[in-house]
Design a protein around this motif. Structure first.
Motif, PDB file in Angstrom:
ATOM      1  N   MET A   1       0.842  -1.193   0.000  1.00  0.00           N
ATOM      2  CA  MET A   1       0.000   0.000   0.000  1.00  0.00           C
ATOM      3  C   MET A   1       0.883   1.252   0.000  1.00  0.00           C
ATOM      4  N   LYS A   2       0.589   2.174  -0.905  1.00  0.00           N
ATOM      5  CA  LYS A   2       1.347   3.417  -0.954  1.00  0.00           C
ATOM      6  C   LYS A   2       0.824   4.381   0.103  1.00  0.00           C
ATOM      7  N   THR A   3       1.679   5.310   0.482  1.00  0.00           N
ATOM      8  CA  THR A   3       1.279   6.252   1.527  1.00  0.00           C
ATOM      9  C   THR A   3       0.066   7.069   1.094  1.00  0.00           C
ATOM     10  N   ASN A   4       0.028   7.443  -0.187  1.00  0.00           N
ATOM     11  CA  ASN A   4      -1.132   8.198  -0.671  1.00  0.00           C
ATOM     12  C   ASN A   4      -2.412   7.381  -0.594  1.00  0.00           C
ATOM     13  N   ASP A   5      -2.279   6.082  -0.835  1.00  0.00           N
ATOM     14  CA  ASP A   5      -3.452   5.204  -0.714  1.00  0.00           C
ATOM     15  C   ASP A   5      -3.903   5.128   0.738  1.00  0.00           C
ATOM     16  N   LEU A   6      -2.929   5.061   1.632  1.00  0.00           N
ATOM     17  CA  LEU A   6      -3.262   5.022   3.057  1.00  0.00           C
ATOM     18  C   LEU A   6      -3.996   6.297   3.453  1.00  0.00           C
ATOM     19  N   ILE A   7      -3.508   7.432   2.924  1.00  0.00           N
ATOM     20  CA  ILE A   7      -4.139   8.712   3.256  1.00  0.00           C
ATOM     21  C   ILE A   7      -5.589   8.739   2.786  1.00  0.00           C
ATOM     22  N   SER A   8      -5.848   8.257   1.563  1.00  0.00           N
ATOM     23  CA  SER A   8      -7.245   8.274   1.115  1.00  0.00           C
ATOM     24  C   SER A   8      -8.092   7.307   1.931  1.00  0.00           C
ATOM     25  N   LEU A   9      -7.451   6.248   2.387  1.00  0.00           N
ATOM     26  CA  LEU A   9      -8.156   5.291   3.247  1.00  0.00           C
ATOM     27  C   LEU A   9      -8.540   5.947   4.578  1.00  0.00           C
ATOM     28  N   LEU A  10      -7.563   6.602   5.201  1.00  0.00           N
ATOM     29  CA  LEU A  10      -7.803   7.260   6.488  1.00  0.00           C
ATOM     30  C   LEU A  10      -8.854   8.361   6.334  1.00  0.00           C
ATOM     31  N   ALA A  11      -8.784   9.082   5.203  1.00  0.00           N
ATOM     32  CA  ALA A  11      -9.714  10.195   4.987  1.00  0.00           C
ATOM     33  C   ALA A  11     -11.160   9.716   4.993  1.00  0.00           C
ATOM     34  N   GLN A  12     -11.388   8.486   4.501  1.00  0.00           N
ATOM     35  CA  GLN A  12     -12.752   7.944   4.482  1.00  0.00           C
ATOM     36  C   GLN A  12     -13.282   7.701   5.892  1.00  0.00           C
ATOM     37  N   ASP A  13     -12.375   7.635   6.853  1.00  0.00           N
ATOM     38  CA  ASP A  13     -12.765   7.387   8.250  1.00  0.00           C
ATOM     39  C   ASP A  13     -12.666   8.680   9.068  1.00  0.00           C
ATOM     40  N   ALA A  14     -12.921   9.824   8.397  1.00  0.00           N
ATOM     41  CA  ALA A  14     -12.650  11.132   8.999  1.00  0.00           C
ATOM     42  C   ALA A  14     -13.402  11.445  10.298  1.00  0.00           C
TER      43      ALA A  14
ATOM     44  N   ALA B  17     -12.281  17.735   9.650  1.00  0.00           N
ATOM     45  CA  ALA B  17     -12.184  16.275   9.617  1.00  0.00           C
ATOM     46  C   ALA B  17     -13.002  15.661  10.748  1.00  0.00           C
ATOM     47  N   TYR B  25      -9.832  16.474   5.616  1.00  0.00           N
ATOM     48  CA  TYR B  25      -8.942  15.520   6.281  1.00  0.00           C
ATOM     49  C   TYR B  25      -7.851  15.034   5.324  1.00  0.00           C
ATOM     50  N   GLN B  59       3.971   5.666   7.629  1.00  0.00           N
ATOM     51  CA  GLN B  59       2.609   5.122   7.580  1.00  0.00           C
ATOM     52  C   GLN B  59       2.109   4.748   8.974  1.00  0.00           C
ATOM     53  N   ASP B 122       7.048   4.876  -2.241  1.00  0.00           N
ATOM     54  CA  ASP B 122       6.048   4.159  -1.462  1.00  0.00           C
ATOM     55  C   ASP B 122       6.319   2.666  -1.389  1.00  0.00           C
ATOM     56  N   GLU B 127       1.633  -4.013   4.141  1.00  0.00           N
ATOM     57  CA  GLU B 127       1.085  -4.979   3.176  1.00  0.00           C
ATOM     58  C   GLU B 127       0.890  -6.353   3.814  1.00  0.00           C
ATOM     59  N   SER B 145      -8.430   1.660  -0.627  1.00  0.00           N
ATOM     60  CA  SER B 145      -7.071   2.200  -0.731  1.00  0.00           C
ATOM     61  C   SER B 145      -6.449   1.914  -2.093  1.00  0.00           C
TER      62      SER B 145
END
Lengths: 210, 188
Positions: A1-14, B17, B25, B59, B122, B127, B145
Protein backbone atom coordinates in the motif's frame (compact mmCIF):
# COMPACT_ATOMS: atom_id res chain seq x y z
CA UNK A 1 0.00 0.00 0.00
CA UNK A 2 1.35 3.42 -0.95
CA UNK A 3 1.28 6.25 1.53
CA UNK A 4 -1.13 8.20 -0.67
CA UNK A 5 -3.45 5.20 -0.71
CA UNK A 6 -3.26 5.02 3.06
CA UNK A 7 -4.14 8.71 3.26
CA UNK A 8 -7.24 8.27 1.12
CA UNK A 9 -8.16 5.29 3.25
CA UNK A 10 -7.80 7.26 6.49
CA UNK A 11 -9.71 10.20 4.99
CA UNK A 12 -12.75 7.94 4.48
CA UNK A 13 -12.76 7.39 8.25
CA UNK A 14 -12.65 11.13 9.00
CA UNK A 15 -15.43 11.80 11.52
CA UNK A 16 -14.74 11.30 15.22
CA UNK A 17 -17.74 9.49 16.67
CA UNK A 18 -16.96 9.55 20.36
CA UNK A 19 -14.70 12.16 21.89
CA UNK A 20 -12.37 11.17 24.70
CA UNK A 21 -13.96 13.70 27.07
CA UNK A 22 -17.43 12.26 26.56
CA UNK A 23 -16.25 8.70 27.05
CA UNK A 24 -14.56 9.66 30.30
CA UNK A 25 -17.66 11.52 31.46
CA UNK A 26 -19.71 8.42 30.72
CA UNK A 27 -17.22 6.23 32.60
CA UNK A 28 -17.35 8.62 35.54
CA UNK A 29 -21.15 8.68 35.69
CA UNK A 30 -21.50 4.91 35.40
CA UNK A 31 -18.65 4.36 37.87
CA UNK A 32 -20.26 6.56 40.51
CA UNK A 33 -23.68 4.95 40.01
CA UNK A 34 -22.33 1.40 40.26
CA UNK A 35 -20.14 2.26 43.23
CA UNK A 36 -22.96 4.00 45.12
CA UNK A 37 -25.45 1.31 44.15
CA UNK A 38 -23.11 -1.38 45.41
CA UNK A 39 -22.70 0.38 48.74
CA UNK A 40 -26.44 0.96 49.20
CA UNK A 41 -27.39 -2.57 48.18
CA UNK A 42 -24.85 -4.28 50.46
CA UNK A 43 -23.72 -2.57 53.66
CA UNK A 44 -25.95 0.46 53.16
CA UNK A 45 -25.55 3.96 54.45
CA UNK A 46 -24.54 4.47 58.05
CA UNK A 47 -27.67 4.14 60.21
CA UNK A 48 -27.10 7.24 62.30
CA UNK A 49 -25.88 9.44 59.41
CA UNK A 50 -28.49 12.09 60.19
CA UNK A 51 -26.94 12.94 63.52
CA UNK A 52 -23.37 11.85 62.71
CA UNK A 53 -23.11 14.31 59.84
CA UNK A 54 -23.24 17.14 62.32
CA UNK A 55 -19.92 16.17 63.86
CA UNK A 56 -16.81 17.80 62.48
CA UNK A 57 -14.91 14.54 61.97
CA UNK A 58 -17.64 13.07 59.78
CA UNK A 59 -17.92 16.26 57.77
CA UNK A 60 -14.13 16.23 57.39
CA UNK A 61 -14.11 12.63 56.17
CA UNK A 62 -16.81 13.31 53.59
CA UNK A 63 -15.30 16.55 52.35
CA UNK A 64 -11.68 15.44 52.15
CA UNK A 65 -12.49 12.29 50.15
CA UNK A 66 -14.83 14.28 47.90
CA UNK A 67 -12.19 16.93 47.18
CA UNK A 68 -9.62 14.23 46.46
CA UNK A 69 -12.04 12.54 44.06
CA UNK A 70 -12.75 15.79 42.22
CA UNK A 71 -9.05 16.68 41.90
CA UNK A 72 -8.07 13.20 40.75
CA UNK A 73 -10.92 13.05 38.22
CA UNK A 74 -9.79 16.40 36.83
CA UNK A 75 -6.44 14.78 36.23
CA UNK A 76 -7.99 11.74 34.53
CA UNK A 77 -9.66 14.05 32.02
CA UNK A 78 -6.25 15.44 31.02
CA UNK A 79 -3.86 12.52 31.26
CA UNK A 80 -4.98 11.00 27.95
CA UNK A 81 -4.46 14.20 25.96
CA UNK A 82 -0.97 14.86 24.65
CA UNK A 83 0.15 18.35 25.52
CA UNK A 84 -2.60 19.04 28.08
CA UNK A 85 -1.36 20.86 31.15
CA UNK A 86 -1.17 18.76 34.30
CA UNK A 87 -0.73 21.68 36.70
CA UNK A 88 -4.19 20.79 37.98
CA UNK A 89 -2.47 18.03 39.95
CA UNK A 90 -1.50 20.72 42.48
CA UNK A 91 -5.10 20.45 43.71
CA UNK A 92 -4.22 17.01 45.05
CA UNK A 93 -2.15 18.78 47.70
CA UNK A 94 -5.28 20.35 49.15
CA UNK A 95 -6.83 17.15 50.57
CA UNK A 96 -3.35 15.97 51.57
CA UNK A 97 -2.71 19.14 53.54
CA UNK A 98 -6.16 18.95 55.10
CA UNK A 99 -5.51 15.36 56.15
CA UNK A 100 -2.18 16.24 57.75
CA UNK A 101 -3.80 19.13 59.59
CA UNK A 102 -6.66 16.94 60.80
CA UNK A 103 -4.28 14.23 62.00
CA UNK A 104 -2.24 16.81 63.88
CA UNK A 105 -5.27 18.32 65.61
CA UNK A 106 -6.63 14.85 66.42
CA UNK A 107 -3.32 13.97 68.06
CA UNK A 108 -3.46 17.21 70.01
CA UNK A 109 -6.97 16.53 71.28
CA UNK A 110 -6.86 12.78 71.89
CA UNK A 111 -4.48 11.51 74.61
CA UNK A 112 -1.50 9.56 73.31
CA UNK A 113 -2.71 6.26 74.86
CA UNK A 114 -5.81 6.42 72.69
CA UNK A 115 -4.04 7.11 69.35
CA UNK A 116 -3.62 3.49 68.53
CA UNK A 117 -7.26 2.63 69.25
CA UNK A 118 -8.42 5.63 67.18
CA UNK A 119 -6.29 4.59 64.28
CA UNK A 120 -7.34 0.93 64.37
CA UNK A 121 -11.01 1.81 64.64
CA UNK A 122 -13.48 -1.04 64.39
CA UNK A 123 -13.55 -1.97 60.73
CA UNK A 124 -10.07 -1.37 59.37
CA UNK A 125 -9.84 -4.66 57.46
CA UNK A 126 -13.28 -4.21 55.93
CA UNK A 127 -12.40 -0.66 54.90
CA UNK A 128 -9.24 -1.80 53.12
CA UNK A 129 -11.20 -4.58 51.42
CA UNK A 130 -14.34 -2.68 50.48
CA UNK A 131 -12.87 0.56 49.09
CA UNK A 132 -10.97 -1.35 46.34
CA UNK A 133 -14.17 -3.33 45.60
CA UNK A 134 -16.13 -0.08 45.22
CA UNK A 135 -13.32 1.22 43.00
CA UNK A 136 -13.53 -1.61 40.46
CA UNK A 137 -16.32 -0.16 38.31
CA UNK A 138 -14.87 3.36 38.03
CA UNK A 139 -11.39 1.92 37.42
CA UNK A 140 -12.62 -0.34 34.64
CA UNK A 141 -14.56 2.52 33.08
CA UNK A 142 -11.64 4.94 33.18
CA UNK A 143 -9.21 2.40 31.72
CA UNK A 144 -11.64 1.50 28.96
CA UNK A 145 -12.16 5.16 28.07
CA UNK A 146 -8.44 5.97 28.30
CA UNK A 147 -7.70 3.26 25.75
CA UNK A 148 -8.96 5.87 23.31
CA UNK A 149 -6.53 8.40 24.72
CA UNK A 150 -2.88 8.87 23.91
CA UNK A 151 -1.15 9.00 27.30
CA UNK A 152 2.56 9.75 27.13
CA UNK A 153 3.16 7.29 29.94
CA UNK A 154 0.66 4.40 30.03
CA UNK A 155 1.70 3.38 33.55
CA UNK A 156 1.24 6.88 34.93
CA UNK A 157 -2.11 7.23 33.19
CA UNK A 158 -3.21 3.94 34.76
CA UNK A 159 -2.06 5.15 38.17
CA UNK A 160 -4.07 8.35 37.79
CA UNK A 161 -7.12 6.31 36.80
CA UNK A 162 -6.54 4.16 39.89
CA UNK A 163 -6.16 7.18 42.15
CA UNK A 164 -9.39 8.70 40.86
CA UNK A 165 -11.27 5.39 41.13
CA UNK A 166 -9.91 4.83 44.65
CA UNK A 167 -10.90 8.35 45.67
CA UNK A 168 -14.43 7.91 44.29
CA UNK A 169 -14.68 4.64 46.20
CA UNK A 170 -13.39 6.28 49.39
CA UNK A 171 -15.85 9.17 49.01
CA UNK A 172 -18.61 6.57 48.60
CA UNK A 173 -17.47 4.39 51.49
CA UNK A 174 -17.32 7.45 53.77
CA UNK A 175 -21.14 7.44 53.77
CA UNK A 176 -21.09 4.02 55.41
CA UNK A 177 -17.88 4.07 57.44
CA UNK A 178 -18.54 4.16 61.20
CA UNK A 179 -14.90 4.99 62.06
CA UNK A 180 -14.52 8.74 62.22
CA UNK A 181 -11.05 9.48 63.52
CA UNK A 182 -8.74 11.28 61.05
CA UNK A 183 -6.10 8.79 62.22
CA UNK A 184 -8.26 6.00 60.82
CA UNK A 185 -8.80 7.84 57.55
CA UNK A 186 -5.10 8.64 57.22
CA UNK A 187 -4.10 5.02 57.76
CA UNK A 188 -6.72 2.86 56.06
CA UNK A 189 -8.31 5.08 53.43
CA UNK A 190 -4.82 5.99 52.27
CA UNK A 191 -3.77 2.34 52.14
CA UNK A 192 -6.88 1.34 50.21
CA UNK A 193 -6.49 4.18 47.69
CA UNK A 194 -2.81 3.36 47.27
CA UNK A 195 -3.69 -0.26 46.47
CA UNK A 196 -6.12 0.83 43.76
CA UNK A 197 -3.56 3.30 42.39
CA UNK A 198 -0.97 0.52 42.15
CA UNK A 199 -3.45 -1.78 40.44
CA UNK A 200 -4.26 1.01 37.99
CA UNK A 201 -0.57 1.55 37.21
CA UNK A 202 -0.07 -2.15 36.60
CA UNK A 203 -3.10 -2.46 34.32
CA UNK A 204 -2.37 0.84 32.62
CA UNK A 205 1.13 -0.11 31.59
CA UNK A 206 -0.39 -3.09 29.78
CA UNK A 207 -3.71 -1.78 28.52
CA UNK A 208 -2.98 1.85 27.67
CA UNK A 209 -0.10 1.41 25.21
CA UNK A 210 -0.88 2.79 21.79
CA UNK B 1 5.34 25.44 17.68
CA UNK B 2 4.22 29.02 17.23
CA UNK B 3 0.79 29.76 15.88
CA UNK B 4 1.94 29.95 12.31
CA UNK B 5 -0.44 30.38 9.41
CA UNK B 6 0.31 26.78 8.51
CA UNK B 7 -0.64 25.54 11.93
CA UNK B 8 -3.89 27.50 11.77
CA UNK B 9 -4.61 25.90 8.41
CA UNK B 10 -3.87 22.41 9.74
CA UNK B 11 -6.10 23.04 12.74
CA UNK B 12 -8.90 24.21 10.45
CA UNK B 13 -8.65 21.10 8.34
CA UNK B 14 -8.58 18.87 11.37
CA UNK B 15 -11.66 20.54 12.82
CA UNK B 16 -13.40 19.86 9.54
CA UNK B 17 -12.18 16.27 9.62
CA UNK B 18 -13.55 15.67 13.10
CA UNK B 19 -16.89 16.90 11.84
CA UNK B 20 -16.74 14.42 8.96
CA UNK B 21 -15.22 16.46 6.10
CA UNK B 22 -13.16 13.83 4.23
CA UNK B 23 -11.66 16.36 1.83
CA UNK B 24 -10.38 18.59 4.60
CA UNK B 25 -8.94 15.52 6.28
CA UNK B 26 -7.27 14.39 3.08
CA UNK B 27 -5.66 17.85 2.78
CA UNK B 28 -4.49 17.72 6.38
CA UNK B 29 -2.87 14.30 6.04
CA UNK B 30 -1.34 15.18 2.68
CA UNK B 31 0.11 18.38 4.13
CA UNK B 32 1.54 16.71 7.22
CA UNK B 33 3.04 13.68 5.50
CA UNK B 34 6.08 15.37 3.89
CA UNK B 35 7.08 16.63 7.34
CA UNK B 36 6.73 13.19 8.81
CA UNK B 37 8.73 11.77 5.95
CA UNK B 38 11.56 14.26 6.40
CA UNK B 39 11.68 13.44 10.10
CA UNK B 40 11.58 9.69 9.60
CA UNK B 41 14.26 9.79 6.91
CA UNK B 42 16.60 11.85 9.00
CA UNK B 43 16.23 9.42 11.88
CA UNK B 44 16.76 6.40 9.65
CA UNK B 45 19.86 8.04 8.18
CA UNK B 46 21.29 8.71 11.62
CA UNK B 47 20.60 5.17 12.67
CA UNK B 48 21.97 3.64 9.52
CA UNK B 49 18.60 2.17 8.62
CA UNK B 50 17.64 1.90 4.94
CA UNK B 51 15.59 4.89 3.78
CA UNK B 52 12.89 2.53 2.53
CA UNK B 53 12.16 1.80 6.18
CA UNK B 54 11.30 5.46 6.70
CA UNK B 55 8.14 5.09 4.62
CA UNK B 56 6.92 2.28 6.87
CA UNK B 57 7.50 4.52 9.86
CA UNK B 58 5.61 7.36 8.15
CA UNK B 59 2.61 5.12 7.58
CA UNK B 60 2.61 3.88 11.14
CA UNK B 61 2.78 7.44 12.46
CA UNK B 62 -0.08 8.46 10.16
CA UNK B 63 -2.16 5.62 11.52
CA UNK B 64 -1.46 6.77 15.09
CA UNK B 65 -2.35 10.39 14.26
CA UNK B 66 -5.56 9.08 12.74
CA UNK B 67 -6.63 6.85 15.61
CA UNK B 68 -5.74 9.41 18.28
CA UNK B 69 -7.21 12.51 16.61
CA UNK B 70 -10.05 12.44 19.14
CA UNK B 71 -7.57 13.41 21.86
CA UNK B 72 -6.89 16.78 20.25
CA UNK B 73 -8.89 19.57 21.84
CA UNK B 74 -10.09 21.68 18.86
CA UNK B 75 -9.92 24.83 20.97
CA UNK B 76 -6.17 24.38 21.44
CA UNK B 77 -3.32 24.75 18.91
CA UNK B 78 -2.64 21.60 16.94
CA UNK B 79 1.17 21.89 16.79
CA UNK B 80 2.09 20.73 20.31
CA UNK B 81 -0.42 17.89 20.12
CA UNK B 82 0.87 16.70 16.78
CA UNK B 83 4.51 16.94 17.88
CA UNK B 84 3.93 14.70 20.89
CA UNK B 85 1.94 12.08 18.97
CA UNK B 86 4.57 12.02 16.22
CA UNK B 87 7.53 11.90 18.59
CA UNK B 88 6.09 9.06 20.67
CA UNK B 89 5.09 6.97 17.67
CA UNK B 90 8.39 7.66 15.90
CA UNK B 91 10.37 6.39 18.88
CA UNK B 92 8.01 3.45 19.27
CA UNK B 93 8.16 2.47 15.62
CA UNK B 94 11.94 2.76 15.27
CA UNK B 95 12.49 0.90 18.53
CA UNK B 96 10.30 -1.93 17.32
CA UNK B 97 12.51 -2.13 14.27
CA UNK B 98 15.41 -2.68 16.59
CA UNK B 99 16.72 0.89 16.73
CA UNK B 100 17.34 2.47 20.09
CA UNK B 101 16.42 6.08 19.70
CA UNK B 102 15.89 9.27 21.54
CA UNK B 103 13.98 11.96 19.71
CA UNK B 104 14.05 15.34 21.43
CA UNK B 105 10.68 17.09 21.14
CA UNK B 106 12.46 20.26 19.91
CA UNK B 107 13.61 18.36 16.83
CA UNK B 108 10.07 17.32 16.03
CA UNK B 109 8.74 20.83 16.46
CA UNK B 110 11.53 22.18 14.24
CA UNK B 111 10.84 19.71 11.46
CA UNK B 112 7.12 20.35 11.54
CA UNK B 113 7.87 24.03 11.08
CA UNK B 114 10.49 23.65 8.34
CA UNK B 115 9.73 23.42 4.64
CA UNK B 116 9.78 19.78 3.64
CA UNK B 117 11.72 18.66 0.63
CA UNK B 118 11.61 15.61 -1.58
CA UNK B 119 8.71 13.37 -2.35
CA UNK B 120 8.02 9.96 -0.98
CA UNK B 121 8.64 6.63 -2.50
CA UNK B 122 6.05 4.16 -1.46
CA UNK B 123 6.51 0.80 0.06
CA UNK B 124 5.11 -0.91 3.05
CA UNK B 125 5.29 -3.70 5.49
CA UNK B 126 1.66 -2.82 6.24
CA UNK B 127 1.09 -4.98 3.18
CA UNK B 128 1.74 -8.13 5.13
CA UNK B 129 -0.22 -6.81 8.10
CA UNK B 130 -3.15 -6.37 5.74
CA UNK B 131 -3.05 -10.12 5.15
CA UNK B 132 -3.93 -10.63 8.79
CA UNK B 133 -7.23 -8.75 8.45
CA UNK B 134 -10.31 -10.87 7.87
CA UNK B 135 -12.93 -10.23 5.21
CA UNK B 136 -14.95 -8.11 4.75
CA UNK B 137 -12.47 -5.77 6.49
CA UNK B 138 -9.57 -6.70 4.23
CA UNK B 139 -11.73 -6.44 1.15
CA UNK B 140 -12.98 -2.99 2.20
CA UNK B 141 -9.48 -1.72 2.96
CA UNK B 142 -8.17 -2.99 -0.36
CA UNK B 143 -10.95 -1.65 -2.48
CA UNK B 144 -10.85 1.83 -0.92
CA UNK B 145 -7.07 2.20 -0.73
CA UNK B 146 -5.81 0.35 -3.79
CA UNK B 147 -8.70 0.68 -6.22
CA UNK B 148 -9.81 4.05 -4.88
CA UNK B 149 -13.48 3.16 -4.74
CA UNK B 150 -15.78 5.21 -2.53
CA UNK B 151 -17.58 4.00 0.58
CA UNK B 152 -20.90 3.90 -1.27
CA UNK B 153 -19.51 1.90 -4.20
CA UNK B 154 -17.86 -0.53 -1.80
CA UNK B 155 -21.10 -0.85 0.13
CA UNK B 156 -23.08 -1.56 -3.04
CA UNK B 157 -20.61 -4.18 -4.22
CA UNK B 158 -20.51 -5.99 -0.88
CA UNK B 159 -24.27 -5.58 -0.36
CA UNK B 160 -23.62 -3.84 2.95
CA UNK B 161 -25.00 -0.55 4.25
CA UNK B 162 -22.66 2.44 4.09
CA UNK B 163 -22.76 2.64 7.87
CA UNK B 164 -21.61 -0.96 8.18
CA UNK B 165 -18.75 -0.32 5.75
CA UNK B 166 -17.67 2.72 7.77
CA UNK B 167 -17.71 0.74 11.00
CA UNK B 168 -15.77 -2.12 9.39
CA UNK B 169 -13.20 0.31 8.00
CA UNK B 170 -12.71 1.94 11.40
CA UNK B 171 -12.27 -1.46 13.07
CA UNK B 172 -9.82 -2.52 10.37
CA UNK B 173 -7.66 0.55 11.04
CA UNK B 174 -7.71 -0.17 14.75
CA UNK B 175 -6.70 -3.77 14.06
CA UNK B 176 -3.82 -2.61 11.85
CA UNK B 177 -2.48 -0.47 14.69
CA UNK B 178 -2.81 -3.44 17.06
CA UNK B 179 -0.93 -5.65 14.57
CA UNK B 180 1.94 -3.16 14.54
CA UNK B 181 2.08 -3.34 18.34
CA UNK B 182 1.96 -7.14 18.41
CA UNK B 183 4.85 -7.31 15.93
CA UNK B 184 6.94 -5.71 18.64
CA UNK B 185 6.20 -8.47 21.11
CA UNK B 186 7.20 -11.13 18.62
CA UNK B 187 10.53 -9.41 18.14
CA UNK B 188 11.38 -9.19 21.82
Amino acid sequence: MKTNDLISLLAQDAPVRLRLGRMLALALAVGILVSAGLLLSTVGMRANMGSAIETIRVIFKLVVTFVLAVAACGLVFRIGRPGASLTISAWLLLPLAALILAVASEMAIVPAEAWRASMMGRHAAFCVFFIPVLALAPLAGFLLALRNGAPESPGLAGAVAGLAAGAIAAATYAWHCPDDSPLFVAAWYTLAITLVTGLGALLGSRLLRW
Amino acid sequence: MKHSAREEQWADWMRGAIGGDTQAYNRFLTAVTPHLRAMARRRCEQLGAPPSEAEDVVQEVLLAVHLKRGTWDPSRPIGPWLSIIVRNKLIDSLRRRGRRVNVPIEDVIETLEAEPSGDGFDRLDAEHLLQRLKDPQRDIVRSISLQGTSISETAARLKMTEGAVRVALHRALKSLAAFYRSEEREDQ
